[in-house]
Design a protein around this motif. Sequence first.
Motif, PDB file in Angstrom:
ATOM      1  N   GLY A  31       0.805  -1.213   0.000  1.00  0.00           N
ATOM      2  CA  GLY A  31       0.000   0.000   0.000  1.00  0.00           C
ATOM      3  C   GLY A  31       0.839   1.263   0.000  1.00  0.00           C
ATOM      4  O   GLY A  31       0.316   2.370   0.023  1.00  0.00           O
ATOM      5  N   ARG A  32       2.151   1.116  -0.032  1.00  0.00           N
ATOM      6  CA  ARG A  32       3.040   2.275   0.008  1.00  0.00           C
ATOM      7  C   ARG A  32       3.426   2.769  -1.385  1.00  0.00           C
ATOM      8  O   ARG A  32       3.835   3.906  -1.545  1.00  0.00           O
ATOM      9  CB  ARG A  32       4.313   1.934   0.773  1.00  0.00           C
ATOM     10  CG  ARG A  32       4.067   1.672   2.229  1.00  0.00           C
ATOM     11  CD  ARG A  32       5.380   1.371   2.922  1.00  0.00           C
ATOM     12  NE  ARG A  32       5.175   0.955   4.286  1.00  0.00           N
ATOM     13  CZ  ARG A  32       5.201   1.778   5.320  1.00  0.00           C
ATOM     14  NH1 ARG A  32       5.392   3.051   5.143  1.00  0.00           N
ATOM     15  NH2 ARG A  32       5.015   1.312   6.534  1.00  0.00           N
ATOM     16  N   LYS A  33       3.334   1.894  -2.361  1.00  0.00           N
ATOM     17  CA  LYS A  33       3.746   2.267  -3.717  1.00  0.00           C
ATOM     18  C   LYS A  33       2.605   2.977  -4.425  1.00  0.00           C
ATOM     19  O   LYS A  33       1.446   2.567  -4.325  1.00  0.00           O
ATOM     20  CB  LYS A  33       4.131   1.020  -4.505  1.00  0.00           C
ATOM     21  CG  LYS A  33       5.251   0.226  -3.882  1.00  0.00           C
ATOM     22  CD  LYS A  33       5.483  -1.033  -4.668  1.00  0.00           C
ATOM     23  CE  LYS A  33       6.427  -1.953  -3.934  1.00  0.00           C
ATOM     24  NZ  LYS A  33       6.440  -3.279  -4.512  1.00  0.00           N
ATOM     25  N   SER A  34       2.944   4.001  -5.172  1.00  0.00           N
ATOM     26  CA  SER A  34       1.904   4.710  -5.918  1.00  0.00           C
ATOM     27  C   SER A  34       1.314   3.805  -6.997  1.00  0.00           C
ATOM     28  O   SER A  34       0.160   3.959  -7.391  1.00  0.00           O
ATOM     29  CB  SER A  34       2.457   5.990  -6.544  1.00  0.00           C
ATOM     30  OG  SER A  34       3.530   5.691  -7.409  1.00  0.00           O
ATOM     31  N   SER A  35       2.072   2.811  -7.437  1.00  0.00           N
ATOM     32  CA  SER A  35       1.572   1.882  -8.460  1.00  0.00           C
ATOM     33  C   SER A  35       0.486   0.955  -7.907  1.00  0.00           C
ATOM     34  O   SER A  35      -0.275   0.370  -8.676  1.00  0.00           O
ATOM     35  CB  SER A  35       2.721   1.059  -9.037  1.00  0.00           C
ATOM     36  OG  SER A  35       3.318   0.269  -8.033  1.00  0.00           O
ATOM     37  N   ASP A  36       0.405   0.811  -6.571  1.00  0.00           N
ATOM     38  CA  ASP A  36      -0.643  -0.029  -5.978  1.00  0.00           C
ATOM     39  C   ASP A  36      -2.029   0.497  -6.329  1.00  0.00           C
ATOM     40  O   ASP A  36      -2.985  -0.271  -6.426  1.00  0.00           O
ATOM     41  CB  ASP A  36      -0.504  -0.101  -4.459  1.00  0.00           C
ATOM     42  CG  ASP A  36       0.634  -1.005  -4.021  1.00  0.00           C
ATOM     43  OD1 ASP A  36       1.142  -1.786  -4.854  1.00  0.00           O
ATOM     44  OD2 ASP A  36       1.024  -0.925  -2.842  1.00  0.00           O
ATOM     45  N   LEU A  37      -2.118   1.793  -6.531  1.00  0.00           N
ATOM     46  CA  LEU A  37      -3.397   2.409  -6.865  1.00  0.00           C
ATOM     47  C   LEU A  37      -3.888   1.975  -8.246  1.00  0.00           C
ATOM     48  O   LEU A  37      -5.088   1.944  -8.501  1.00  0.00           O
ATOM     49  CB  LEU A  37      -3.274   3.929  -6.797  1.00  0.00           C
ATOM     50  CG  LEU A  37      -4.550   4.746  -6.803  1.00  0.00           C
ATOM     51  CD1 LEU A  37      -5.486   4.313  -5.686  1.00  0.00           C
ATOM     52  CD2 LEU A  37      -4.236   6.215  -6.669  1.00  0.00           C
ATOM     53  N   HIS A  57      -5.664   7.329   1.487  1.00  0.00           N
ATOM     54  CA  HIS A  57      -7.122   7.356   1.364  1.00  0.00           C
ATOM     55  C   HIS A  57      -7.604   6.924  -0.015  1.00  0.00           C
ATOM     56  O   HIS A  57      -8.627   6.251  -0.153  1.00  0.00           O
ATOM     57  CB  HIS A  57      -7.658   8.758   1.679  1.00  0.00           C
ATOM     58  CG  HIS A  57      -7.563   9.105   3.114  1.00  0.00           C
ATOM     59  ND1 HIS A  57      -6.588   9.935   3.611  1.00  0.00           N
ATOM     60  CD2 HIS A  57      -8.298   8.716   4.176  1.00  0.00           C
ATOM     61  CE1 HIS A  57      -6.737  10.045   4.909  1.00  0.00           C
ATOM     62  NE2 HIS A  57      -7.764   9.323   5.282  1.00  0.00           N
ATOM     63  N   ASN A  58      -6.873   7.307  -1.048  1.00  0.00           N
ATOM     64  CA  ASN A  58      -7.290   6.952  -2.401  1.00  0.00           C
ATOM     65  C   ASN A  58      -7.271   5.443  -2.621  1.00  0.00           C
ATOM     66  O   ASN A  58      -8.179   4.893  -3.231  1.00  0.00           O
ATOM     67  CB  ASN A  58      -6.395   7.641  -3.440  1.00  0.00           C
ATOM     68  CG  ASN A  58      -6.632   9.129  -3.482  1.00  0.00           C
ATOM     69  OD1 ASN A  58      -7.731   9.599  -3.207  1.00  0.00           O
ATOM     70  ND2 ASN A  58      -5.598   9.879  -3.811  1.00  0.00           N
ATOM     71  N   LEU A  59      -6.248   4.778  -2.114  1.00  0.00           N
ATOM     72  CA  LEU A  59      -6.179   3.328  -2.259  1.00  0.00           C
ATOM     73  C   LEU A  59      -7.295   2.656  -1.468  1.00  0.00           C
ATOM     74  O   LEU A  59      -7.945   1.726  -1.958  1.00  0.00           O
ATOM     75  CB  LEU A  59      -4.815   2.805  -1.821  1.00  0.00           C
ATOM     76  CG  LEU A  59      -4.599   1.296  -1.968  1.00  0.00           C
ATOM     77  CD1 LEU A  59      -4.785   0.857  -3.408  1.00  0.00           C
ATOM     78  CD2 LEU A  59      -3.220   0.907  -1.466  1.00  0.00           C
ATOM     79  N   ALA A  60      -7.545   3.119  -0.257  1.00  0.00           N
ATOM     80  CA  ALA A  60      -8.629   2.549   0.554  1.00  0.00           C
ATOM     81  C   ALA A  60      -9.974   2.734  -0.142  1.00  0.00           C
ATOM     82  O   ALA A  60     -10.791   1.816  -0.190  1.00  0.00           O
ATOM     83  CB  ALA A  60      -8.651   3.188   1.935  1.00  0.00           C
ATOM     84  N   MET A  63     -10.163   0.320  -3.171  1.00  0.00           N
ATOM     85  CA  MET A  63     -10.380  -1.073  -2.764  1.00  0.00           C
ATOM     86  C   MET A  63     -11.813  -1.282  -2.286  1.00  0.00           C
ATOM     87  O   MET A  63     -12.414  -2.325  -2.534  1.00  0.00           O
ATOM     88  CB  MET A  63      -9.391  -1.474  -1.670  1.00  0.00           C
ATOM     89  CG  MET A  63      -7.960  -1.578  -2.145  1.00  0.00           C
ATOM     90  SD  MET A  63      -7.739  -2.850  -3.406  1.00  0.00           S
ATOM     91  CE  MET A  63      -7.449  -1.857  -4.852  1.00  0.00           C
ATOM     92  N   LYS A  64     -12.373  -0.293  -1.627  1.00  0.00           N
ATOM     93  CA  LYS A  64     -13.763  -0.376  -1.191  1.00  0.00           C
ATOM     94  C   LYS A  64     -14.694  -0.475  -2.398  1.00  0.00           C
ATOM     95  O   LYS A  64     -15.622  -1.290  -2.415  1.00  0.00           O
ATOM     96  CB  LYS A  64     -14.110   0.853  -0.349  1.00  0.00           C
ATOM     97  CG  LYS A  64     -15.513   0.841   0.195  1.00  0.00           C
ATOM     98  CD  LYS A  64     -15.750   2.076   1.054  1.00  0.00           C
ATOM     99  CE  LYS A  64     -17.166   2.128   1.563  1.00  0.00           C
ATOM    100  NZ  LYS A  64     -17.413   3.322   2.375  1.00  0.00           N
ATOM    101  N   ALA A  65     -14.425   0.325  -3.423  1.00  0.00           N
ATOM    102  CA  ALA A  65     -15.243   0.293  -4.639  1.00  0.00           C
ATOM    103  C   ALA A  65     -15.100  -1.042  -5.369  1.00  0.00           C
ATOM    104  O   ALA A  65     -16.090  -1.623  -5.828  1.00  0.00           O
ATOM    105  CB  ALA A  65     -14.861   1.445  -5.561  1.00  0.00           C
TER     106      ALA A  65
END
Length: 97
Positions: A31-37, A57-60, A63-65
């Motif tokens: 979750g630390r890498k910008s590529s995870d998004l 927050h964007n990754l969370a 993932m929720k969506a």
Amino acid sequence: MKAMIIGGDKVETTRRALLASGYADIVHWSGRKSSDLKREVPTGIDHMVIMLDFVNHNLARRMKAVARAQQISMAYVGRKQVSGAVQLACPRHLGIG
């Protein structure tokens, strides 16, 4: 069954809880890498655990969506709840927790 842990560096407690709950395959994203998004969520995920204090927050939100769209059960774990991750990591449909 397959589970996914997003965030956190030390996820062994959560990993063990998921293994004890019957999950044979566990995927972990830091979750630390910008590529995870931008990464594609692996197919066949049945349950997601998001370590809230360790992801942006964007990754969370993403993932929720994804979880809603693919009907994946989710658990959110905060920093102070890591010790209680055993209960939070186990989906209710398995009758655990």
